[in-house]
Write a protein that holds these residues in place. Structure first.
Motif, PDB file in Angstrom:
ATOM      1  N   GLU A 183     -13.282  -4.189  13.851  1.00 18.15           N
ATOM      2  CA  GLU A 183     -14.005  -5.419  14.206  1.00 18.15           C
ATOM      3  C   GLU A 183     -15.428  -5.103  14.640  1.00 18.15           C
ATOM      4  O   GLU A 183     -16.382  -5.797  14.260  1.00 18.15           O
ATOM      5  N   LEU A 184     -15.595  -4.017  15.414  1.00 19.76           N
ATOM      6  CA  LEU A 184     -16.931  -3.629  15.854  1.00 19.76           C
ATOM      7  C   LEU A 184     -17.800  -3.176  14.680  1.00 19.76           C
ATOM      8  O   LEU A 184     -18.983  -3.519  14.613  1.00 19.76           O
ATOM      9  N   VAL A 185     -17.218  -2.410  13.758  1.00 20.09           N
ATOM     10  CA  VAL A 185     -17.995  -1.948  12.602  1.00 20.09           C
ATOM     11  C   VAL A 185     -18.382  -3.130  11.718  1.00 20.09           C
ATOM     12  O   VAL A 185     -19.514  -3.191  11.210  1.00 20.09           O
ATOM     13  N   ASP A 186     -17.482  -4.083  11.546  1.00 19.01           N
ATOM     14  CA  ASP A 186     -17.810  -5.280  10.760  1.00 19.01           C
ATOM     15  C   ASP A 186     -18.948  -6.060  11.413  1.00 19.01           C
ATOM     16  O   ASP A 186     -19.885  -6.516  10.738  1.00 19.01           O
ATOM     17  N   ALA A 187     -18.872  -6.224  12.738  1.00 17.97           N
ATOM     18  CA  ALA A 187     -19.920  -6.947  13.453  1.00 17.97           C
ATOM     19  C   ALA A 187     -21.242  -6.183  13.400  1.00 17.97           C
ATOM     20  O   ALA A 187     -22.323  -6.786  13.270  1.00 17.97           O
ATOM     21  N   PHE A 188     -21.170  -4.864  13.490  1.00 16.83           N
ATOM     22  CA  PHE A 188     -22.363  -4.019  13.385  1.00 16.83           C
ATOM     23  C   PHE A 188     -23.031  -4.215  12.023  1.00 16.83           C
ATOM     24  O   PHE A 188     -24.254  -4.392  11.939  1.00 16.83           O
ATOM     25  N   THR A 189     -22.240  -4.191  10.967  1.00 16.59           N
ATOM     26  CA  THR A 189     -22.779  -4.357   9.618  1.00 16.59           C
ATOM     27  C   THR A 189     -23.447  -5.718   9.466  1.00 16.59           C
ATOM     28  O   THR A 189     -24.562  -5.825   8.915  1.00 16.59           O
ATOM     29  N   ALA A 190     -22.787  -6.768   9.949  1.00 21.56           N
ATOM     30  CA  ALA A 190     -23.343  -8.115   9.846  1.00 21.56           C
ATOM     31  C   ALA A 190     -24.658  -8.236  10.616  1.00 21.56           C
ATOM     32  O   ALA A 190     -25.621  -8.850  10.138  1.00 21.56           O
ATOM     33  N   ALA A 191     -24.724  -7.639  11.803  1.00 25.86           N
ATOM     34  CA  ALA A 191     -25.950  -7.714  12.602  1.00 25.86           C
ATOM     35  C   ALA A 191     -27.097  -6.975  11.923  1.00 25.86           C
ATOM     36  O   ALA A 191     -28.246  -7.447  11.927  1.00 25.86           O
ATOM     37  N   CYS A 192     -26.801  -5.820  11.334  1.00 23.51           N
ATOM     38  CA  CYS A 192     -27.841  -5.063  10.630  1.00 23.51           C
ATOM     39  C   CYS A 192     -28.327  -5.824   9.403  1.00 23.51           C
ATOM     40  O   CYS A 192     -29.537  -5.919   9.144  1.00 23.51           O
ATOM     41  N   GLU A 193     -27.399  -6.367   8.639  1.00 19.58           N
ATOM     42  CA  GLU A 193     -27.775  -7.104   7.429  1.00 19.58           C
ATOM     43  C   GLU A 193     -28.590  -8.354   7.766  1.00 19.58           C
ATOM     44  O   GLU A 193     -29.496  -8.739   7.029  1.00 19.58           O
ATOM     45  N   GLY A 194     -28.249  -8.975   8.895  1.00 25.58           N
ATOM     46  CA  GLY A 194     -28.955 -10.191   9.280  1.00 25.58           C
ATOM     47  C   GLY A 194     -30.195  -9.967  10.117  1.00 25.58           C
ATOM     48  O   GLY A 194     -30.876 -10.930  10.497  1.00 25.58           O
ATOM     49  N   GLY A 195     -30.504  -8.704  10.417  1.00 23.35           N
ATOM     50  CA  GLY A 195     -31.662  -8.431  11.262  1.00 23.35           C
ATOM     51  C   GLY A 195     -31.521  -9.021  12.640  1.00 23.35           C
ATOM     52  O   GLY A 195     -32.515  -9.390  13.285  1.00 23.35           O
ATOM     53  N   ASP A 196     -30.290  -9.092  13.136  1.00 27.08           N
ATOM     54  CA  ASP A 196     -29.988  -9.752  14.408  1.00 27.08           C
ATOM     55  C   ASP A 196     -30.102  -8.746  15.551  1.00 27.08           C
ATOM     56  O   ASP A 196     -29.123  -8.093  15.928  1.00 27.08           O
ATOM     57  N   LEU A 197     -31.300  -8.639  16.115  1.00 24.80           N
ATOM     58  CA  LEU A 197     -31.522  -7.656  17.189  1.00 24.80           C
ATOM     59  C   LEU A 197     -30.675  -7.950  18.425  1.00 24.80           C
ATOM     60  O   LEU A 197     -29.979  -7.052  18.919  1.00 24.80           O
ATOM     61  N   PRO A 198     -30.678  -9.179  18.956  1.00 24.85           N
ATOM     62  CA  PRO A 198     -29.835  -9.443  20.133  1.00 24.85           C
ATOM     63  C   PRO A 198     -28.351  -9.213  19.855  1.00 24.85           C
ATOM     64  O   PRO A 198     -27.620  -8.692  20.704  1.00 24.85           O
ATOM     65  N   GLY A 199     -27.903  -9.622  18.653  1.00 27.39           N
ATOM     66  CA  GLY A 199     -26.495  -9.425  18.315  1.00 27.39           C
ATOM     67  C   GLY A 199     -26.132  -7.962  18.225  1.00 27.39           C
ATOM     68  O   GLY A 199     -25.031  -7.553  18.640  1.00 27.39           O
ATOM     69  N   PRO A 242     -28.940  -7.063   2.489  1.00 27.59           N
ATOM     70  CA  PRO A 242     -27.729  -6.453   1.935  1.00 27.59           C
ATOM     71  C   PRO A 242     -27.803  -4.926   1.984  1.00 27.59           C
ATOM     72  O   PRO A 242     -28.770  -4.321   1.536  1.00 27.59           O
ATOM     73  N   MET A 243     -26.780  -4.299   2.553  1.00 29.20           N
ATOM     74  CA  MET A 243     -26.796  -2.854   2.765  1.00 29.20           C
ATOM     75  C   MET A 243     -26.018  -2.092   1.697  1.00 29.20           C
ATOM     76  O   MET A 243     -26.065  -0.871   1.657  1.00 29.20           O
ATOM     77  N   ASN A 244     -25.282  -2.794   0.857  1.00 26.97           N
ATOM     78  CA  ASN A 244     -24.389  -2.123  -0.084  1.00 26.97           C
ATOM     79  C   ASN A 244     -23.520  -1.125   0.675  1.00 26.97           C
ATOM     80  O   ASN A 244     -23.384   0.040   0.308  1.00 26.97           O
ATOM     81  N   ALA A 245     -22.957  -1.636   1.797  1.00 22.52           N
ATOM     82  CA  ALA A 245     -22.163  -0.790   2.679  1.00 22.52           C
ATOM     83  C   ALA A 245     -20.687  -0.954   2.371  1.00 22.52           C
ATOM     84  O   ALA A 245     -20.217  -2.043   2.043  1.00 22.52           O
ATOM     85  N   ARG A 246     -19.963   0.136   2.484  1.00 27.22           N
ATOM     86  CA  ARG A 246     -18.519   0.132   2.249  1.00 27.22           C
ATOM     87  C   ARG A 246     -17.823   0.649   3.501  1.00 27.22           C
ATOM     88  O   ARG A 246     -18.174   1.716   4.026  1.00 27.22           O
ATOM     89  N   LEU A 247     -16.843  -0.115   3.993  1.00 25.79           N
ATOM     90  CA  LEU A 247     -16.057   0.329   5.135  1.00 25.79           C
ATOM     91  C   LEU A 247     -15.104   1.425   4.692  1.00 25.79           C
ATOM     92  O   LEU A 247     -14.344   1.252   3.731  1.00 25.79           O
ATOM     93  N   VAL A 248     -15.154   2.554   5.379  1.00 27.49           N
ATOM     94  CA  VAL A 248     -14.336   3.722   5.041  1.00 27.49           C
ATOM     95  C   VAL A 248     -13.783   4.318   6.332  1.00 27.49           C
ATOM     96  O   VAL A 248     -14.090   3.853   7.431  1.00 27.49           O
ATOM     97  N   ASP A 249     -12.991   5.350   6.179  1.00 30.22           N
ATOM     98  CA  ASP A 249     -12.596   6.162   7.327  1.00 30.22           C
ATOM     99  C   ASP A 249     -13.488   7.398   7.354  1.00 30.22           C
ATOM    100  O   ASP A 249     -13.598   8.107   6.346  1.00 30.22           O
ATOM    101  N   VAL A 250     -14.130   7.616   8.466  1.00 35.07           N
ATOM    102  CA  VAL A 250     -14.939   8.820   8.667  1.00 35.07           C
ATOM    103  C   VAL A 250     -14.266   9.629   9.771  1.00 35.07           C
ATOM    104  O   VAL A 250     -14.197   9.181  10.914  1.00 35.07           O
ATOM    105  N   ASN A 251     -13.726  10.756   9.389  1.00 34.00           N
ATOM    106  CA  ASN A 251     -12.976  11.600  10.322  1.00 34.00           C
ATOM    107  C   ASN A 251     -11.891  10.804  11.043  1.00 34.00           C
ATOM    108  O   ASN A 251     -11.682  10.932  12.241  1.00 34.00           O
TER     109      ASN A 251
END
Length: 296
Positions: A183-199, A242-251
């Motif tokens: 949930e945090l990674v999804d929210a992080f991605t959305a904030a970055c894509e939207g340029g949402d600094l406060p978020g 748009p980041m062309n980001a893919r949710l994966v497992d990292v370590n």
């Protein structure tokens, strides 16, 4: 080659392959490099085959673990010298897997190989790191570790104790569940894509740390950035939309793979505590991302 010799060689090879995942994990946790880990495991196989009578080894797993540990310790010593000349921040090579809804389809990677732990292990001496990995992670008795590192069992016990204190100090106090991490990674991605600094700031711990490794080959942050607002601003300055980001497992934990239009890869690993992101480790050095699977 006589049939009995072929049978013995095939049995030895099968036994080695059974041990390979464990050996790779030992070497990877010691060196922080999958390339060096694979070299250590391959060298252990060559040494095993070079014995006059490999079948006489009473405990093959113990012999292989000790051999790989010695090789990895030597490799780490050489790597430390190279890292002193490394351009920018050095981070471990990430292990990236496509996420699967079926746990049976995934290679099990637990907290013991997390990016957060590997970063902490970098602060230890090679002997401390080896003692901690072998004893606290793999449960190997101190006398066997002593043989691997060339110290007395009492000295190894002290090494592991010192390492354990540092590792405990760097671990999250309130680790997030897998669902909370995603949930945090999804929210992080959305904030970055939207340029949402406060978020974005709201998702970060006030003392969050951003580390980035380009190895001098790909543009990235020149130094470590600390603090929620500074980290958020640095992330947004590198791109939004748009980041062309893919949710994966990292370590073993939710992370991101980002592929730019020019093909440059970025892998981001997250460490979370008490519902916020406390560390972001970004690897862009292409030498460390050659094993990232094709996720398209």
């Amino acid at each position: 080659m006589a049939r009995t010799e072929r049978d013995a060689e095939e049995l030895l090879a099968r036994s080695f392959e059974i041990n390979r995942p464990r050996l790779l994990r030992v070497a990877y946790m010691t060196t922080g490099s999958l390339v060096e880990a694979e070299d250590c495991v391959q060298e252990a196989w060559l040494r095993l085959r070079g014995l006059d009578d490999p079948g006489a080894v009473r405990d093959l797993t113990a012999w292989l673990t000790t051999t790989v540990s010695r090789l990895a310790l030597d490799a780490l010593g050489s790597a430390r010298a190279r890292r002193e000349r490394y351009v920018g921040t050095w981070l471990p090579e990430p292990l990236v897997e496509a996420r699967s809804h079926d746990p049976a389809d995934r290679v099990t990677l637990d907290e013991s190989v997390s990016m957060a732990l590997l970063v902490v292990l970098e602060q230890l001496s090679p002997a401390e790191r080896t003692a901690f990995v072998l004893h606290d992670v793999f449960g190997i008795p101190f006398p066997e570790i002593a043989e691997a590192v060339g110290r007395s069992p009492a000295a190894v016990r002290q090494l592991a104790s010192r390492a354990r204190r540092q590792v405990e100090g760097g671990r999250p106090r309130t680790p997030a569940t897998a669902a909370e991490q995603r949930e945090l990674v999804d929210a992080f991605t959305a904030a970055c894509e939207g340029g949402d600094l406060p978020g974005l700031v709201a998702l970060l711990d006030p003392d969050v740390v951003l580390r980035a490794d380009g190895g001098g080959k790909i543009a990235t942050l020149p130094r470590i950035v600390r603090g929620a607002r500074r980290v958020a601003a640095a992330l947004l300055s590198y791109g939004r939309g748009p980041m062309n980001a893919r949710l994966v497992d990292v370590n073993g934990a939710p992370g991101l793979v980002v592929r730019q239009d020019d093909g440059v890869l970025t892998v981001a690993a997250f460490t979370m505590d008490a519902g916020r992101i406390i560390a972001i480790d970004v690897v862009r050095n292409p030498d460390k991302l050659a094993r990232v699977p094709d996720l398209d």
